[in-house]
Design an enzyme around this catalytic site. Structure first.
Site, PDB file in Angstrom:
ATOM      1  N   ARG A   1       0.921  -1.129  -0.284  1.00 28.26           N
ATOM      2  CA  ARG A   1       0.102  -0.166   0.001  1.00 28.26           C
ATOM      3  C   ARG A   1       0.913   1.213  -0.084  1.00 28.26           C
ATOM      4  O   ARG A   1       1.721   1.431   0.624  1.00 28.26           O
ATOM      5  CB  ARG A   1      -1.068   0.058   1.143  1.00 28.26           C
ATOM      6  CG  ARG A   1      -2.137  -0.955   1.075  1.00 28.26           C
ATOM      7  CD  ARG A   1      -3.252  -0.301   0.134  1.00 28.26           C
ATOM      8  NE  ARG A   1      -4.385  -1.234  -0.096  1.00 28.26           N
ATOM      9  CZ  ARG A   1      -4.384  -1.971  -1.147  1.00 28.26           C
ATOM     10  NH1 ARG A   1      -3.731  -2.042  -1.820  1.00 28.26           N
ATOM     11  NH2 ARG A   1      -5.870  -2.642  -1.019  1.00 28.26           N
TER      12      ARG A   1
ATOM     13  N   HIS B   1      -0.753   0.875  -9.651  1.00 19.74           N
ATOM     14  CA  HIS B   1      -1.352  -0.066  -8.759  1.00 19.74           C
ATOM     15  C   HIS B   1      -2.266  -1.046  -9.705  1.00 19.74           C
ATOM     16  O   HIS B   1      -3.466  -1.361  -9.711  1.00 19.74           O
ATOM     17  CB  HIS B   1      -2.625   0.876  -8.023  1.00 19.74           C
ATOM     18  CG  HIS B   1      -3.053   0.137  -6.785  1.00 19.74           C
ATOM     19  ND1 HIS B   1      -3.398   0.581  -5.593  1.00 19.74           N
ATOM     20  CD2 HIS B   1      -3.368  -1.446  -6.799  1.00 19.74           C
ATOM     21  CE1 HIS B   1      -3.573  -0.526  -4.796  1.00 19.74           C
ATOM     22  NE2 HIS B   1      -3.892  -1.296  -5.553  1.00 19.74           N
TER      23      HIS B   1
HETATM   24  P1  NDP Z   1      -2.184 -11.253   4.393  1.00 21.09           P
HETATM   25  O1  NDP Z   1      -2.877 -10.882   5.435  1.00 21.09           O
HETATM   26  O2  NDP Z   1      -2.064 -12.735   4.107  1.00 21.09           O
HETATM   27  O3  NDP Z   1      -0.477 -10.950   4.642  1.00 21.09           O
HETATM   28  C1  NDP Z   1      -0.195  -9.519   5.368  1.00 21.09           C
HETATM   29  C2  NDP Z   1       1.015  -9.952   5.914  1.00 21.09           C
HETATM   30  O4  NDP Z   1       1.622  -8.602   6.476  1.00 21.09           O
HETATM   31  C3  NDP Z   1       1.253 -10.782   7.239  1.00 21.09           C
HETATM   32  O5  NDP Z   1       2.270 -11.594   6.952  1.00 21.09           O
HETATM   33  C4  NDP Z   1       1.251 -10.045   8.475  1.00 21.09           C
HETATM   34  O6  NDP Z   1       2.019 -10.590   9.339  1.00 21.09           O
HETATM   35  C5  NDP Z   1       2.042  -8.883   7.701  1.00 21.09           C
HETATM   36  N1  NDP Z   1       1.953  -7.632   8.589  1.00 21.09           N
HETATM   37  C6  NDP Z   1       0.870  -6.858   9.018  1.00 21.09           C
HETATM   38  N2  NDP Z   1       1.088  -5.842   9.856  1.00 21.09           N
HETATM   39  C7  NDP Z   1       2.552  -5.975  10.196  1.00 21.09           C
HETATM   40  C8  NDP Z   1       3.067  -5.329  10.929  1.00 21.09           C
HETATM   41  N3  NDP Z   1       2.684  -4.399  11.736  1.00 21.09           N
HETATM   42  N4  NDP Z   1       4.367  -5.715  10.949  1.00 21.09           N
HETATM   43  C9  NDP Z   1       5.179  -6.770  10.401  1.00 21.09           C
HETATM   44  N5  NDP Z   1       4.087  -7.311   9.243  1.00 21.09           N
HETATM   45  C10 NDP Z   1       2.878  -7.016   9.399  1.00 21.09           C
HETATM   46  O7  NDP Z   1      -2.561 -10.391   3.079  1.00 21.09           O
HETATM   47  P2  NDP Z   1      -1.947 -10.666   1.701  1.00 21.09           P
HETATM   48  O8  NDP Z   1      -0.822 -11.159   1.446  1.00 21.09           O
HETATM   49  O9  NDP Z   1      -3.073 -11.152   0.778  1.00 21.09           O
HETATM   50  O10 NDP Z   1      -1.877  -9.142   0.999  1.00 21.09           O
HETATM   51  C11 NDP Z   1      -1.108  -8.382   1.461  1.00 21.09           C
HETATM   52  C12 NDP Z   1      -1.465  -6.684   1.133  1.00 21.09           C
HETATM   53  O11 NDP Z   1      -1.216  -6.592  -0.520  1.00 21.09           O
HETATM   54  C13 NDP Z   1      -2.927  -6.366   1.182  1.00 21.09           C
HETATM   55  O12 NDP Z   1      -3.404  -6.020   2.181  1.00 21.09           O
HETATM   56  C14 NDP Z   1      -2.986  -5.083  -0.112  1.00 21.09           C
HETATM   57  O13 NDP Z   1      -2.610  -4.027   0.788  1.00 21.09           O
HETATM   58  C15 NDP Z   1      -1.731  -5.544  -0.785  1.00 21.09           C
HETATM   59  N6  NDP Z   1      -2.327  -5.820  -2.249  1.00 21.09           N
HETATM   60  C16 NDP Z   1      -1.968  -5.065  -3.293  1.00 21.09           C
HETATM   61  C17 NDP Z   1      -2.468  -5.302  -4.478  1.00 21.09           C
HETATM   62  C18 NDP Z   1      -1.959  -4.459  -5.809  1.00 21.09           C
HETATM   63  O14 NDP Z   1      -2.258  -4.558  -6.810  1.00 21.09           O
HETATM   64  N7  NDP Z   1      -0.981  -3.543  -5.496  1.00 21.09           N
HETATM   65  C19 NDP Z   1      -3.123  -6.361  -4.909  1.00 21.09           C
HETATM   66  C20 NDP Z   1      -3.248  -7.212  -3.785  1.00 21.09           C
HETATM   67  C21 NDP Z   1      -3.018  -6.875  -2.245  1.00 21.09           C
HETATM   68  P3  NDP Z   1       1.425 -11.965  10.112  1.00 21.09           P
HETATM   69  O15 NDP Z   1       1.853 -13.030   9.124  1.00 21.09           O
HETATM   70  O16 NDP Z   1       2.257 -12.006  11.254  1.00 21.09           O
HETATM   71  O17 NDP Z   1       0.002 -11.734  10.282  1.00 21.09           O
HETATM   72  C1  OXD Z   2      -6.278  -5.344  -3.510  1.00 20.95           C
HETATM   73  C2  OXD Z   2      -5.483  -4.365  -4.439  1.00 20.95           C
HETATM   74  O1  OXD Z   2      -5.993  -5.016  -2.246  1.00 20.95           O
HETATM   75  O2  OXD Z   2      -5.871  -4.397  -5.687  1.00 20.95           O
HETATM   76  O3  OXD Z   2      -6.557  -6.525  -3.822  1.00 20.95           O
HETATM   77  O4  OXD Z   2      -5.110  -3.279  -4.256  1.00 20.95           O
END
Ligand code: NDP
Ligand code: OXD
Length: 317
Positions: free
Chosen positions: A232, A280
């Site tokens: 993000r 994005h």
């Molecule tokens: P998940 O919830 O599976 O993974 C999130 C990860 O972030 C987990 O490993 C979590 O840790 C870690 N995390 C969260 N907060 C913290 C913190 N404070 N400190 C350290 N690590 C942290 O989400 P996804 O992998 O499915 O998706 C991740 C993100 O990708 C989405 O939230 C979205 O913002 C972004 N995204 C972007 C897209 C794009 O097109 N650019 C498309 C799709 C998604 P833990 O394992 O310990 O919970």
């Molecule tokens: C998502 C994105 O969160 O596309 O899936 O950013």
């Protein structure tokens, strides 16, 4: 009026019919609304949303489940009057594969020095650049969650060393894994290419900043650290990244997300030669696949089964 729960589709920036039409194919026994009317507000038991207007969800008296049209849910959780209903986010092979493609592509682009070769091409220069093996390079994935793990596996198959960083300590992770503030310093110090797939939460906001960049290893095989962010934009400080790219503290970067989207025309990032910028699109939400996913979750719910991929509101993702 139908026996099964009505669904309201509210997706800013897209034509909601792209999703509604597909959902009607699978959920043919119910109303699927795309317009906010007295009737749709009153009937909606489910809402499928992307960046809904703040306050809108609170006006649906029968609402039972909120579905995010993406993996991220910051666009829902920012609503201060959000009703206390379960939120299901997207975890689907279609979106996961798209993200892995993008991450692998960007890592390889920097690893194989493609920006330098593009420059050489413009100058009609035929020159080999030194090239470390993938096995000499460590890719550190911040946000080693669903998407991070999948991309990490693909990178390992090509030979990269992969390490992960997450919020909570975990046992049995398939790569060297670091957690929380305690693990961050060592994780960064080992990382040559940093990939962030972090969600936007109060804890991660602004985390990709000057201080973090200073913690990245400067003496790896790529002659300077690389930053890649598709998590993000709120997690990064655009100006700190711009400064680090200008000074050479970062050798190069790829950004798919920005503090403000669309990226304002006056942003200096547009003109950084050592930056690859995508709007994005790292993993786009595919109407066919994601409608199938949402319909599947609704059918599970109505059959009395547990919803999957529920958001932890307190953690913010
Ligand atoms: P998940 O919830 O599976 O993974 C999130 C990860 O972030 C987990 O490993 C979590 O840790 C870690 N995390 C969260 N907060 C913290 C913190 N404070 N400190 C350290 N690590 C942290 O989400 P996804 O992998 O499915 O998706 C991740 C993100 O990708 C989405 O939230 C979205 O913002 C972004 N995204 C972007 C897209 C794009 O097109 N650019 C498309 C799709 C998604 P833990 O394992 O310990 O919970
Ligand atoms: C998502 C994105 O969160 O596309 O899936 O950013």
């Amino acid at each position: 009026m139908t026996a099964s729960g009505a669904l309201l589709v509210q997706v800013s920036h897209w034509d909601p019919e792209m999703w509604a039409a597909r959902l009607r194919e699978t959920l043919a026994d119910r109303d699927i609304f795309t317009e906010l009317t007295h009737q749709s507000r009153k009937a909606a038991r489910y809402a499928l949303v992307w960046k809904p207007d703040p306050g809108m969800l609170a006006t649906l008296p029968e609402l039972e489940v909120i579905f995010s049209l993406g993996a991220g849910v910051d666009h829902i959780l920012c609503d201060s009057s959000l009703p206390d209903r379960p939120i299901v986010r997207v975890v689907d092979p279609n979106l996961t594969m798209r993200m892995t493609e993008w991450v692998v592509f960007q890592v390889l682009l920097h690893h194989r020095q493609h920006l330098a070769y593009c420059e050489q091409q413009m100058a009609r220069t035929w020159r080999e650049l030194s090239q470390p093996m993938a096995g000499e390079v460590t890719v550190g994935i911040m946000g080693y969650g669903h998407l991070g793990r999948h991309a990490g596996q693909a990178l390992r198959q090509i030979g990269f060393r992969v390490i992960g960083w997450g919020r909570s300590p975990k046992a049995g992770v398939d790569v060297p894994y670091y957690a929380g503030a305690e693990g961050r310093g060592e994780f960064l110090a080992r990382t040559d290419i940093l990939v962030s797939l972090l969600p936007d939460t109060p804890e991660t906001r602004g985390i990709l900043n000057r201080e973090l960049i200073a913690g990245l290893t400067g003496d790896g095989p790529l002659e300077g650290p690389i930053l890649i962010n598709a998590g993000r934009g709120a997690c990064q400080i655009d100006s700190d990244i711009n400064d680090a790219l200008e000074s050479g503290q970062l050798r190069a970067a790829t950004l798919d997300v920005f503090e403000t989207e669309p990226l304002p025309a006056e942003s200096p990032l547009w003109e950084r030669p050592n930056l690859v910028l995508t709007p994005h699109v790292a993993a786009m939400s595919d109407p066919v696949a994601l409608s199938r996913y949402v319909a599947g979750q609704i059918l599970r719910f109505e059959a009395g089964e547990a919803l999957q991929n529920l958001v932890d509101r307190e953690a913010g993702y």
